[in-house]
Structure formats: C-alpha cells, structure tokens
Design an enzyme around this catalytic site. Structure first.
Site, PDB file in Angstrom:
ATOM      1  N   SER A 146      10.726  83.188 118.052  1.00  0.00           N
ATOM      2  CA  SER A 146      11.319  82.191 117.135  1.00  0.00           C
ATOM      3  C   SER A 146      11.924  80.969 117.796  1.00  0.00           C
ATOM      4  O   SER A 146      12.342  80.036 117.086  1.00  0.00           O
ATOM      5  CB  SER A 146      12.390  82.829 116.221  1.00  0.00           C
ATOM      6  OG  SER A 146      11.782  83.551 115.173  1.00  0.00           O
ATOM      7  N   THR A 147      11.967  80.911 119.139  1.00  0.00           N
ATOM      8  CA  THR A 147      12.641  79.765 119.777  1.00  0.00           C
ATOM      9  C   THR A 147      11.692  78.607 120.063  1.00  0.00           C
ATOM     10  O   THR A 147      12.088  77.631 120.701  1.00  0.00           O
ATOM     11  CB  THR A 147      13.335  80.191 121.085  1.00  0.00           C
ATOM     12  OG1 THR A 147      12.328  80.609 122.028  1.00  0.00           O
ATOM     13  CG2 THR A 147      14.330  81.305 120.847  1.00  0.00           C
ATOM     14  N   GLY A 148      10.452  78.702 119.598  1.00  0.00           N
ATOM     15  CA  GLY A 148       9.496  77.595 119.753  1.00  0.00           C
ATOM     16  C   GLY A 148       9.326  76.865 118.437  1.00  0.00           C
ATOM     17  O   GLY A 148      10.251  76.213 117.945  1.00  0.00           O
ATOM     18  N   ILE A 149       8.172  77.040 117.839  1.00  0.00           N
ATOM     19  CA  ILE A 149       7.839  76.343 116.581  1.00  0.00           C
ATOM     20  C   ILE A 149       8.849  76.650 115.473  1.00  0.00           C
ATOM     21  O   ILE A 149       9.129  75.829 114.608  1.00  0.00           O
ATOM     22  CB  ILE A 149       6.389  76.725 116.149  1.00  0.00           C
ATOM     23  CG1 ILE A 149       5.386  76.183 117.180  1.00  0.00           C
ATOM     24  CG2 ILE A 149       6.058  76.274 114.737  1.00  0.00           C
ATOM     25  CD1 ILE A 149       3.984  76.740 117.047  1.00  0.00           C
ATOM     26  N   VAL A 188       2.556  81.103 121.365  1.00  0.00           N
ATOM     27  CA  VAL A 188       2.149  82.358 122.023  1.00  0.00           C
ATOM     28  C   VAL A 188       1.158  83.130 121.144  1.00  0.00           C
ATOM     29  O   VAL A 188       0.260  83.813 121.656  1.00  0.00           O
ATOM     30  CB  VAL A 188       3.390  83.213 122.371  1.00  0.00           C
ATOM     31  CG1 VAL A 188       4.076  83.773 121.131  1.00  0.00           C
ATOM     32  CG2 VAL A 188       3.037  84.322 123.347  1.00  0.00           C
ATOM     33  N   ASP A 189       1.262  82.969 119.836  1.00  0.00           N
ATOM     34  CA  ASP A 189       0.325  83.618 118.897  1.00  0.00           C
ATOM     35  C   ASP A 189      -1.102  83.158 119.203  1.00  0.00           C
ATOM     36  O   ASP A 189      -2.030  83.966 119.360  1.00  0.00           O
ATOM     37  CB  ASP A 189       0.728  83.228 117.473  1.00  0.00           C
ATOM     38  CG  ASP A 189       0.062  84.071 116.397  1.00  0.00           C
ATOM     39  OD1 ASP A 189       0.250  83.739 115.212  1.00  0.00           O
ATOM     40  OD2 ASP A 189      -0.631  85.037 116.740  1.00  0.00           O
ATOM     41  N   ASN A 244       3.128  84.962 112.701  1.00  0.00           N
ATOM     42  CA  ASN A 244       3.596  84.523 111.386  1.00  0.00           C
ATOM     43  C   ASN A 244       3.211  85.608 110.391  1.00  0.00           C
ATOM     44  O   ASN A 244       2.510  86.557 110.729  1.00  0.00           O
ATOM     45  CB  ASN A 244       3.003  83.151 110.993  1.00  0.00           C
ATOM     46  CG  ASN A 244       1.494  83.184 110.913  1.00  0.00           C
ATOM     47  OD1 ASN A 244       0.930  83.970 110.159  1.00  0.00           O
ATOM     48  ND2 ASN A 244       0.848  82.370 111.700  1.00  0.00           N
ATOM     49  N   ASP A 290       3.116  83.872 131.809  1.00  0.00           N
ATOM     50  CA  ASP A 290       2.245  83.864 130.629  1.00  0.00           C
ATOM     51  C   ASP A 290       2.081  85.310 130.161  1.00  0.00           C
ATOM     52  O   ASP A 290       1.511  86.132 130.879  1.00  0.00           O
ATOM     53  CB  ASP A 290       0.884  83.271 131.040  1.00  0.00           C
ATOM     54  CG  ASP A 290      -0.135  83.298 129.920  1.00  0.00           C
ATOM     55  OD1 ASP A 290      -1.195  82.684 130.098  1.00  0.00           O
ATOM     56  OD2 ASP A 290       0.129  83.928 128.879  1.00  0.00           O
ATOM     57  N   ILE A 291       2.569  85.625 128.978  1.00  0.00           N
ATOM     58  CA  ILE A 291       2.583  87.020 128.496  1.00  0.00           C
ATOM     59  C   ILE A 291       1.167  87.565 128.324  1.00  0.00           C
ATOM     60  O   ILE A 291       0.971  88.783 128.338  1.00  0.00           O
ATOM     61  CB  ILE A 291       3.398  87.137 127.202  1.00  0.00           C
ATOM     62  CG1 ILE A 291       3.861  88.579 126.977  1.00  0.00           C
ATOM     63  CG2 ILE A 291       2.618  86.584 125.996  1.00  0.00           C
ATOM     64  CD1 ILE A 291       4.922  88.733 125.912  1.00  0.00           C
TER      65      ILE A 291
HETATM   66  N1  APR Z   1       3.498  83.433 127.240  1.00  0.00           N
HETATM   67  C1  APR Z   1       4.838  83.600 127.016  1.00  0.00           C
HETATM   68  N2  APR Z   1       5.550  82.820 126.188  1.00  0.00           N
HETATM   69  C2  APR Z   1       4.889  81.812 125.564  1.00  0.00           C
HETATM   70  C3  APR Z   1       3.506  81.577 125.734  1.00  0.00           C
HETATM   71  C4  APR Z   1       2.807  82.443 126.624  1.00  0.00           C
HETATM   72  N3  APR Z   1       1.489  82.310 126.844  1.00  0.00           N
HETATM   73  N4  APR Z   1       3.156  80.499 124.960  1.00  0.00           N
HETATM   74  C5  APR Z   1       4.284  80.075 124.352  1.00  0.00           C
HETATM   75  N5  APR Z   1       5.327  80.851 124.715  1.00  0.00           N
HETATM   76  C6  APR Z   1       6.736  80.767 124.337  1.00  0.00           C
HETATM   77  C7  APR Z   1       7.243  79.450 123.823  1.00  0.00           C
HETATM   78  O1  APR Z   1       7.446  78.536 124.899  1.00  0.00           O
HETATM   79  C8  APR Z   1       8.547  79.910 123.201  1.00  0.00           C
HETATM   80  O2  APR Z   1       9.521  80.079 124.205  1.00  0.00           O
HETATM   81  O3  APR Z   1       6.953  81.657 123.252  1.00  0.00           O
HETATM   82  C9  APR Z   1       8.188  81.303 122.644  1.00  0.00           C
HETATM   83  C10 APR Z   1       7.981  81.342 121.128  1.00  0.00           C
HETATM   84  O4  APR Z   1       7.388  80.116 120.710  1.00  0.00           O
HETATM   85  P1  APR Z   1       6.220  80.071 119.593  1.00  0.00           P
HETATM   86  O5  APR Z   1       4.983  80.618 120.162  1.00  0.00           O
HETATM   87  O6  APR Z   1       6.209  78.693 119.046  1.00  0.00           O
HETATM   88  O7  APR Z   1       6.709  81.106 118.478  1.00  0.00           O
HETATM   89  P2  APR Z   1       7.817  80.980 117.342  1.00  0.00           P
HETATM   90  O8  APR Z   1       8.859  79.975 117.652  1.00  0.00           O
HETATM   91  O9  APR Z   1       8.197  82.393 117.062  1.00  0.00           O
HETATM   92  O10 APR Z   1       6.987  80.392 116.111  1.00  0.00           O
HETATM   93  C11 APR Z   1       6.025  81.242 115.508  1.00  0.00           C
HETATM   94  O11 APR Z   1       4.286  79.629 115.690  1.00  0.00           O
HETATM   95  O12 APR Z   1       2.360  80.010 116.808  1.00  0.00           O
HETATM   96  C12 APR Z   1       2.915  79.996 115.568  1.00  0.00           C
HETATM   97  O13 APR Z   1       1.661  81.607 114.313  1.00  0.00           O
HETATM   98  C13 APR Z   1       2.908  81.357 114.938  1.00  0.00           C
HETATM   99  O14 APR Z   1       3.619  80.525 112.828  1.00  0.00           O
HETATM  100  C14 APR Z   1       4.047  81.227 113.981  1.00  0.00           C
HETATM  101  C15 APR Z   1       5.047  80.376 114.750  1.00  0.00           C
END
Ligand code: APR
Length: 179
Positions: free
Chosen positions: A123-126, A38-39, A29, A15-16
């Site tokens: 960018s690899t999540g949402i 993670v945001d 974003n 967890d970062i």
């Molecule tokens: N620690 C480390 N990595 C995390 C954590 C954490 N606590 N929580 C989530 N992640 C990972 C996710 O599993 C993924 O591998 O961070 C990576 C990025 O995923 P997202 O947080 O969904 O970010 P992203 O894909 O860049 O989308 C950004 O999502 O949260 C919103 O405001 C943000 O609109 C923006 C979009």
C-alpha cells in the site's frame, strides 16, 4: 535482523520477483487480475498462467489474502492481498486493513506449510499509504502474530524493499519495535 521466538525477521533491498522464499506476497488489487507496481512485476515474472489462475478466484476483499502457485517464479507460492488505499479521513480503518493484509498473509502461509515468506511494502506505492506509518504497523503486526503463534512453522519473514527510502523506514521501525 530481529527474532521473535523461532522466527527471524529480516529486511532486504531488492526485487521480490527474485525471492527464493517459499511464498512471496503480492500487493494486489481486489480484482486479482494484475496491475502496475509489484503486482505487474509479479505477473510478468510468473507468466500468463498466474492470471488465468487468479481469474478463477473471484477477487479478494481488502485485507484478506488468497494463495496461488508461483508458476515461473522462483517462489513456490504467491499470496495475493489487496492493501487499503490511503484515506486520511479514514486513517484508523486503513491502519486496521493494512494490519489484516500482513496478518492474513502470514496465516495463509502457515496454513500451506511455508517456512519462509517475503513481503513487499504493501500500500505504500500507488495506494499512497504513508511509509513510516505503514512500517510501524508492519512491525507491530509481526510482533502480534508471532507472539500469538510461538509454534509458528515460519522460520523467516523478509521485507523486500524496492528502494533505499523504503528500506530505511522499515529498518527504523523494526529497530524501534524489536531492539
Ligand atoms: N519488488 C519489491 N517491491 C516492489 C517491486 C518489486 N519488483 N515493484 C514495486 N515495489 C514496491 C513499491 O516501490 C512500493 O514500495 O512495492 C511497494 C508497493 O507499491 P505498489 O506496487 O504500487 O502497491 P500498492 O501501493 O499496494 O498499490 C497497489 O497498485 O499495482 C497496482 O494492482 C495493484 O491496484 C493495485 C495497486
């Protein structure tokens, strides 16, 4: 673990928000006003002062990076960078913007005297950027940055992966690039 000049490149599962590096990077974003993923985790851990500070920054363009204090986080700084929302029809543009997010975050960390920095998988999540494609771009960008900046003050760069699948993708990409 890889090394480019004087900089160590490592990968962790975790967890970062718990990272004790000088800076942690937030996959934000463009509003910089928080979100999910993670945001959301970083804003929850940092406390409300982070949002109040971010609200004074006027947002951030995709691929650019802005720094704030870490407030209640163990990290001294948060570097906020909006990565690209994946678009198959604009794949090369997305690749370039993702590279910029990592490259500009490293530059901002350097400008603020950071010795250690932790990244999530931007960018690899949402934003649905393909994981293996992203990991290869990150490995290439780290190689590019530290080859161009052999005197970098950054001693350690850590990818903090939230799940085993992400960890494996970066382990494979870094082994292919650095071993
Ligand atoms: N620690 C480390 N990595 C995390 C954590 C954490 N606590 N929580 C989530 N992640 C990972 C996710 O599993 C993924 O591998 O961070 C990576 C990025 O995923 P997202 O947080 O969904 O970010 P992203 O894909 O860049 O989308 C950004 O999502 O949260 C919103 O405001 C943000 O609109 C923006 C979009």
């Amino acid at each position: 673990m890889a090394r480019i000049g004087g900089t160590e490149i490592t990968i962790e599962l975790g967890d970062i928000t718990r990272s004790t590096t000088d800076a942690i990077v937030n996959a934000a974003n463009c509003t910089l006003l928080g979100g999910g993923g993670v945001d959301g985790a970083i804003h929850r851990a940092a406390g409300v002062k982070l949002l109040a500070y971010c609200a004074t920054l006027g947002g951030c363009r995709t691929g650019e990076a802005k720094i704030t204090p870490g407030f209640k986080l163990p990290a001294k700084y948060v570097i906020h960078t909006p990565g690209p929302v994946w678009s198959k029809s604009h794949a090369e543009r997305c690749d370039a913007l993702l590279r910029n997010s990592y490259f500009n975050s490293l530059s901002v960390a350097e400008e603020n005297g950071c010795k250690t920095i932790a990244f999530p998988s931007i960018s690899t999540g949402i934003y649905h950027f393909p994981l293996e494609r992203a990991a290869a771009i990150v490995a290439k960008t780290f190689a590019e940055y530290f080859t161009a900046n052999p005197e970098s003050c950054l001693e350690r760069v850590t990818m903090v992966c939230f799940d085993a699948n992400t960890y494996s993708a970066y382990e494979k990409a870094f082994a292919e690039r650095f071993d």
